[in-house]
Design a protein around this motif. Sequence first.
Motif, PDB file in Angstrom:
ATOM      1  N   ALA A 171       4.639  -6.017   8.324  1.00 43.76           N
ATOM      2  CA  ALA A 171       3.173  -6.107   8.282  1.00 43.76           C
ATOM      3  C   ALA A 171       2.588  -4.705   8.303  1.00 43.76           C
ATOM      4  CB  ALA A 171       2.648  -6.909   9.472  1.00 43.76           C
ATOM      5  N   LEU A 172       1.613  -4.453   7.434  1.00 48.26           N
ATOM      6  CA  LEU A 172       0.903  -3.180   7.393  1.00 48.26           C
ATOM      7  C   LEU A 172      -0.535  -3.465   6.991  1.00 48.26           C
ATOM      8  CD1 LEU A 172       1.090  -0.059   7.598  1.00 48.26           C
ATOM      9  CD2 LEU A 172       1.542  -0.048   5.122  1.00 48.26           C
ATOM     10  N   ALA A 173      -1.476  -3.061   7.820  1.00 50.45           N
ATOM     11  CA  ALA A 173      -2.894  -3.342   7.575  1.00 50.45           C
ATOM     12  C   ALA A 173      -3.316  -2.841   6.199  1.00 50.45           C
ATOM     13  CB  ALA A 173      -3.748  -2.677   8.659  1.00 50.45           C
ATOM     14  N   GLY A 174      -4.082  -3.680   5.514  1.00 48.72           N
ATOM     15  CA  GLY A 174      -4.624  -3.297   4.212  1.00 48.72           C
ATOM     16  C   GLY A 174      -3.691  -3.507   3.042  1.00 48.72           C
ATOM     17  N   ASP A 221       8.472  -1.120  -5.864  1.00 51.06           N
ATOM     18  CA  ASP A 221       7.783  -0.034  -5.185  1.00 51.06           C
ATOM     19  C   ASP A 221       6.280  -0.261  -5.326  1.00 51.06           C
ATOM     20  OD1 ASP A 221       6.753   2.279  -4.165  1.00 51.06           O
ATOM     21  OD2 ASP A 221       7.817   3.632  -5.525  1.00 51.06           O
ATOM     22  N   LYS A 222       5.626  -0.611  -4.221  1.00 46.48           N
ATOM     23  CA  LYS A 222       4.196  -0.888  -4.247  1.00 46.48           C
ATOM     24  C   LYS A 222       3.355   0.356  -3.971  1.00 46.48           C
ATOM     25  CE  LYS A 222       4.548  -5.239  -5.157  1.00 46.48           C
ATOM     26  NZ  LYS A 222       4.027  -5.790  -6.429  1.00 46.48           N
ATOM     27  N   GLY A 223       4.018   1.462  -3.676  1.00 51.63           N
ATOM     28  CA  GLY A 223       3.305   2.716  -3.475  1.00 51.63           C
ATOM     29  C   GLY A 223       2.477   2.789  -2.211  1.00 51.63           C
ATOM     30  N   TYR A 224       2.803   1.955  -1.223  1.00 47.75           N
ATOM     31  CA  TYR A 224       2.042   1.976   0.020  1.00 47.75           C
ATOM     32  C   TYR A 224       2.399   3.208   0.849  1.00 47.75           C
ATOM     33  CZ  TYR A 224       1.071  -2.974  -0.922  1.00 47.75           C
ATOM     34  OH  TYR A 224       0.677  -4.154  -1.484  1.00 47.75           O
ATOM     35  N   ALA A 225       1.387   3.800   1.436  1.00 52.11           N
ATOM     36  CA  ALA A 225       1.599   4.930   2.346  1.00 52.11           C
ATOM     37  C   ALA A 225       1.312   4.468   3.768  1.00 52.11           C
ATOM     38  CB  ALA A 225       0.686   6.101   1.975  1.00 52.11           C
ATOM     39  N   GLY A 226       1.847   5.178   4.731  1.00 48.88           N
ATOM     40  CA  GLY A 226       1.603   4.816   6.122  1.00 48.88           C
ATOM     41  C   GLY A 226       2.733   3.986   6.697  1.00 48.88           C
ATOM     42  N   GLY A 227       2.574   3.619   7.932  1.00 48.80           N
ATOM     43  CA  GLY A 227       3.616   2.871   8.620  1.00 48.80           C
ATOM     44  C   GLY A 227       4.687   3.798   9.153  1.00 48.80           C
ATOM     45  N   PHE A 271       6.054  -6.552   2.417  1.00 51.44           N
ATOM     46  CA  PHE A 271       7.456  -6.945   2.544  1.00 51.44           C
ATOM     47  C   PHE A 271       8.250  -6.543   1.300  1.00 51.44           C
ATOM     48  CE2 PHE A 271       5.694 -10.367   0.178  1.00 51.44           C
ATOM     49  CZ  PHE A 271       6.708 -11.079  -0.443  1.00 51.44           C
ATOM     50  N   LYS A 272       7.629  -6.598   0.135  1.00 54.93           N
ATOM     51  CA  LYS A 272       8.305  -6.172  -1.090  1.00 54.93           C
ATOM     52  C   LYS A 272       8.533  -4.660  -1.075  1.00 54.93           C
ATOM     53  CE  LYS A 272       6.383  -9.874  -3.964  1.00 54.93           C
ATOM     54  NZ  LYS A 272       5.580 -10.181  -5.164  1.00 54.93           N
ATOM     55  N   HIS A 273       7.543  -3.927  -0.582  1.00 54.46           N
ATOM     56  CA  HIS A 273       7.667  -2.476  -0.511  1.00 54.46           C
ATOM     57  C   HIS A 273       8.755  -2.069   0.479  1.00 54.46           C
ATOM     58  CE1 HIS A 273       6.401   1.631  -1.098  1.00 54.46           C
ATOM     59  NE2 HIS A 273       6.232   1.809   0.198  1.00 54.46           N
TER      60      HIS A 273
END
Length: 212
Positions: A130-133, A172-178, A138-140
């Motif tokens: 889980a990551l806000a926003g 790769d969804k390109g999410y940053a953070g976590g 889960f795919k990332h």
Amino acid sequence: MKKNHWYAVKGQSLAVYARRAGFDLAIYDDYDVQVQAELRKRAVKEAMQAIASACWEIHGFDISAIGQGIYVISLSNPLSIQYRRGRSQVIYVGRGRVMGRIKSHFENKLFDFMLGLSGADFDFHFSQPALAGTANYFKHVEHLMLEYFCNHYGGMDDLRRYPILNKNAGNDKGYAGGTDWWKKPLKAQGKRPTWELKPTDFSDFKPLDDAQ
């Protein structure tokens, strides 16, 4: 179930699943085709019940409720696999509706892989990222884990080399953070394995189906 936390179900055995179903895995090849098919069907049912029961009784969560989960399948101690860049017990990293995915794996190729390593036990690790926003974190996470595996164990040259039953890098969804909480089941923990396995040119294993 806590988010971004790993839960382990260890020491799972295909031979035990088969025995609970009333069969002897040691003489699998001696059974006729119809009996083999029934053994597979009943052993898979026992496997799913054993994993679900362990999740509930040991960790207190309903694994069938995980729709956007991550899971790792590994060899149990004392076995490991010698990959190109190092030794690891991980054989597969997956994502999705966990129970449905694992059942599908058993019914297709995982049963045969375990049968080929008759006597070996297997560990399963489960998590709900889980990551806000984000909508598909889960795919990332699956992608991050597979890239990490390539860097530390499989190797990256002209090809990216994943766990032995994976065949692509995920999304790769390109999410940053976590944080890097997701690394835990990819790293060696506890007692070090004392045996290394390596498939020969005669191995006919095939990667699990990554399509989800």
